[in-house]
Design an enzyme around this catalytic site. Structure first.
Site: not given
Length: 486
Positions: A325-327, A486
């Site tokens: 999800w963060h990257g 993000f």
């Protein structure tokens, strides 16, 4: 439009005055004003992506009603998966297509096959991960019959796009935010003052601590081969405080701004660096995301029920998805996997809920055991952040290799960090002061929530003025908020 910009400083008073002195007699007008302000705020980034935001809002508003009105379960599932598919499809194209295409190409080449996938030269829409999760939680809750669909498109639109939380959270739930949007708000002076204090504290964390730590963290992480192991440790610590003060500073400003408009947002941070184990850390770090994954992914997978293998599998899934999800980078997956490895021993030994209350509650002295638990947990967290910050797995491993060399025994000097506009010793001293202030206010919603309430008024205002002066004196190069990517 950054929270720490002059534009935002002009934007807020205008919206505030219109909100409380022009539209205050009509709830619908107030919500329309918030919606227009939110769309303007978002359009300041890139007006082209405003249409993507509006489409996402319309999609979930419409499918929410169709889920609720469908007579058969098959119909409900169809509309649910239509919403999920389209939302995740947009997220996949904009955020993950190039990553998966490149990774698949590399995998095929490893086995001797030549393949080439066209990559997309597109900009990641700011906040897409956050507003997508707003909409998904809404349709999930309708499907589970936790809520009924919102009748007003304006009210639902404000829920998704309310400007303080639009680009970096917290990730709100319809059960919490929508009722506040649907009921009349009355100006509360005390709440507004509390909001201003939280904004002040958030700006201090972002500008004084995060931005200055970022200067040295960037310098060290961009050229790790030029520095001894001791300085690399310092770089990891600089980033550890940068990302916390940057993201929690944003959250403080968001919560404070929302409170100016009579709205309470979900708390996103609760002093995570004072955690005594990694499970407590994840209950205190990015709380809205952790709870989102818990409710909509971890528990549906079976949670901590079932056999040992199931619990290990579910834990890895939740942390790997959180990392992704963060990257779109293997470094985020490695960061997630490492945190899963930290967490699993606590889960299997049923010690993952040992520390629920704040450490040293009610002003008691911290025990030696608790002190070393905090230091150990902080060390594990700082080590994991190396993967989060690095450009690649190889760069992270080289950085770690540089730390665990003989040069770690040397003393990092200011000369090795020359070239910056700030003095590293000064920034370290400010960070220590910040830690002490956080410790003193660890039982409050934010560190200075009750600081000085019993002091004489001149002393209390001197304290606030000191924070303001520090913000202007120590402001350096303006840094974008880390979580905007993000």
């Amino acid at each position: 439009m950054l929270f720490n910009s002059l534009n935002f400083a002009l934007f807020i008073p205008v919206v505030f005055l219109l909100y409380w002195f022009v539209t205050n007699r009509n709830l619908t007008f107030q919500n329309i004003l918030l919606l227009v302000a939110s769309y303007f705020f978002y359009a300041c980034w890139d007006y082209r992506f405003l249409f993507l935001l509006i489409f996402s809002i319309f999609l979930d508003f419409y499918t929410g009603h169709k889920i609720h009105s469908a007579k058969r379960q098959a119909g409900k599932k169809f509309w649910l998966w239509l919403s999920v598919g389209v939302n995740l499809g947009f997220l996949g194209v904009f955020k993950y297509y190039n990553f998966f295409a490149g990774s698949f190409t590399d995998l095929l080449s490893h086995f001797g096959f030549r393949a080439s996938f066209t990559t997309l030269n597109i900009v990641l829409p700011v906040g897409i991960s956050f507003y997508t999760f707003h909409g998904l939680s809404y349709v999930f809750d309708i499907y589970r019959k936790r809520i009924t669909p919102c009748k007003s498109f304006v009210e639902y639109s404000v829920f998704v796009s309310f400007f303080p939380l639009l680009v970096a959270g917290p990730i709100e739930r319809a059960t919490h935010l929508l009722p506040q949007i649907q009921q009349k708000r009355i100006f509360d002076y005390d709440k507004a003052v509390d909001g201003l204090k939280q904004i002040l504290w958030g700006l201090f964390k972002k500008i004084v601590i995060a931005d200055n730590c970022a200067e040295f963290a960037n310098m060290i992480f961009n050229n790790p081969a030029h520095y001894p192991g001791s300085t690399l440790v310092l770089g990891a610590l600089f980033f550890t405080f940068q990302i916390y003060c940057d993201f929690s500073g944003y959250s403080d400003i968001a919560l404070g701004v929302a409170r100016l408009f009579g709205i309470e947002l979900l708390r996103n941070f609760a002093y995570p660096y004072f955690s005594r184990d990694i499970a407590e850390f994840w209950r205190r770090w990015h709380i809205s995301l952790s709870s989102w994954f818990k409710d909509y992914l971890y528990i549906p997978l079976g949670g901590s029920r079932g056999n040992t293998w199931s619990r290990i599998r579910n834990t890895f899934i939740i942390f790997l998805v959180s990392g992704l999800w963060h990257g779109a980078n293997w470094t985020f997956l490695a960061w997630g996997a490492l945190n899963a490895i930290y967490f699993i021993p606590l889960l299997l030994s049923k010690r993952n809920r040992t520390h629920i209350d704040v450490v040293a509650k009610d002003g008691r002295f911290i025990s030696i055991k608790e002190f070393f638990q905090i230091i150990f947990t902080f060390g594990l967290t700082a080590f994991a952040w190396i993967f989060f910050r690095s450009e690649s797995i190889g760069a992270a491993l080289n950085y770690i290799r540089g730390i665990f060399s003989r040069s770690i025994l040397t003393i990092p000097t200011g000369a090795s960090l020359s070239g910056g506009s700030s003095n590293p010793v000064t920034i370290i001293a400010l960070t220590v002061i910040f830690i002490l202030m956080e410790w003193a206010g660890r039982e409050q919603l934010f560190a200075i929530a009750k600081t000085g309430l019993k002091w004489p008024k001149p002393l209390r205002w001197t304290f606030y003025l000191t924070l303001v002066i520090a913000i202007f004196y120590f402001c350096g190069i303006q840094q974008q908020f880390v979580y905007f990517q993000f």
